[in-house]
Design a protein around this motif. Structure first.
Motif, PDB file in Angstrom:
ATOM      1  N   ASP A  98     -50.526 -27.236  47.939  1.00  0.00           N
ATOM      2  CA  ASP A  98     -51.880 -27.758  48.190  1.00  0.00           C
ATOM      3  C   ASP A  98     -52.941 -26.640  48.119  1.00  0.00           C
TER       4      ASP A  98
ATOM      5  N   ARG B 134     -49.234 -19.021  48.016  1.00  0.00           N
ATOM      6  CA  ARG B 134     -50.037 -20.252  47.942  1.00  0.00           C
ATOM      7  C   ARG B 134     -49.101 -21.456  47.974  1.00  0.00           C
TER       8      ARG B 134
ATOM      9  N   LYS C  96     -53.150 -23.997  49.945  1.00  0.00           N
ATOM     10  CA  LYS C  96     -53.356 -23.256  51.205  1.00  0.00           C
ATOM     11  C   LYS C  96     -52.438 -22.031  51.266  1.00  0.00           C
ATOM     12  N   LEU C  97     -52.872 -21.056  52.100  1.00  0.00           N
ATOM     13  CA  LEU C  97     -52.063 -19.853  52.285  1.00  0.00           C
ATOM     14  C   LEU C  97     -50.802 -20.202  53.068  1.00  0.00           C
ATOM     15  N   CYS C  98     -49.663 -19.686  52.645  1.00  0.00           N
ATOM     16  CA  CYS C  98     -48.436 -19.879  53.423  1.00  0.00           C
ATOM     17  C   CYS C  98     -47.566 -18.635  53.312  1.00  0.00           C
TER      18      CYS C  98
END
Ligand code: NAD
Length: 281
Positions: free
Chosen positions: A233, A230, A235-237
């Motif tokens: 922000d 995560r 979001k998936l990373c």
């Protein structure tokens, strides 16, 4: 700028072909997933697998067992599935509760129904450059991406970061079997930066955002990011600093949309392949 390796596109094509093949089968392939307990992430993964199987016409069955299930009850259930000719593929969703011996559970699955390829028979076949019934899903997906983009493996320096039984170890062995020169790095590795810098192919399967930075990457390297993290922000990373590494690499997988879709795609392909093996074709 790197060419993006589009796992969504590649997996879509593979699954379309698979769906066509399954359409013409009178008896459909069948996948049984056992889930133990109430882990929310495991439930999401199992539902995704079930949904994808149904979309393709694969018969899918989910067996839910309570957190309190005994080792014997779980092993007996696997034995029952091993002996059931209508079940082609058996998957036990991991992790299992602490009181269960995961190794014993994996070893109970008949290797010919071992759709995840975690059984020591199948892993041993890979380790000895032999022939497993199927290959583990994420490593298989990675190799298919390299093949799809005509990325040569033979003679290349491949650096695999992470040594798990589900990704790092088997993908390293599969690259070795295809004549890459392979280095495996892990949490105790010294000088990670220098080792990665020497890589033609980088495969990061760690689970640490921004572990692989642009100054560690050789110009023109192929970068495969398996990590799922995560970002700040939410979001998936992945493990790779995508924004900066993209400027140096020749090829790179995004997260999401790179390796992830290939993993579930391989699971479906493996179910179909086991069905074919069990039906003598
Ligand atoms: P894991 O979580 O079992 O182990 C992590 C590995 O990273 C270990 O081998 C450890 O030695 C190594 N490591 C930890 N810190 C390190 C460091 N600083 N430098 C070098 N190595 C280090 O491994 P896993 O189950 O293969 O999962 C790895 C990541 O891949 C996770 O983010 C997971 O969510 C993701 N994953 C993604 C998919 C997919 O389909 N996209 C599939 C499986 C796993």
């Amino acid at each position: 700028m790197a060419q993006i390796i589009d796992g969504k596109l590649v997996s879509k094509k593979i699954l379309e072909n698979l769906s066509d093949e399954i359409l013409f089968l009178e008896k459909k392939p069948s996948l049984t997933v056992i889930i133990v307990g109430e882990d929310p992430a495991s439930k999401i993964y199992v539902n995704l697998k079930k949904k994808k199987a149904q979309e393709l016409g694969i018969h899918s069955n989910v067996i839910e067992m309570p957190e309190s299930v005994s080792q014997k009850e779980l092993l007996d259930k696997i034995e029952e599935l091993n002996n059931d000719d209508s079940v082609n593929a058996v998957l036990v969703q991991l992790p299992l509760p602490k009181h269960i011996d995961t190794k014993a559970v994996i070893e109970k699955i008949n290797p010919i129904k071992d759709v995840d390829c975690f059984h020591p028979y199948n892993m041993g076949q890979i380790a000895t450059n032999g022939k497993p019934y199927v290959y583990p899903c994420t490593p298989k997906g990675i190799i298919r991406l390299l093949e799809y983009y005509d990325i040569p493996i033979e003679g290349k320096n491949a650096v695999v970061i992470g040594r798990s039984n589900i990704v790092g170890r088997p993908v390293a062995q599969m690259l070795l079997n295809q004549n890459a020169t392979v280095t495996i790095c892990h949490s105790k590795t010294k000088n990670l930066d220098a080792i990665v810098k020497n890589a033609d192919i980088i495969i990061s399967a760690v689970g640490q955002k921004n572990l692989i930075k642009a100054d560690m990457v050789k110009d023109g390297a192929v970068v495969i990011d398996v990590g799922m993290n995560r970002a700040d922000d939410g979001k998936l990373c992945g493990d790779v600093d995508f924004y900066n590494v993209e400027k140096k690499a020749a090829f790179i997988t995004p997260v999401p949309g790179g390796v992830g879709p290939m993993t579930i795609c391989s699971l479906m392909q493996n179910t179909f392949d086991l069905y074919k093996i069990q039906n003598g074709s």
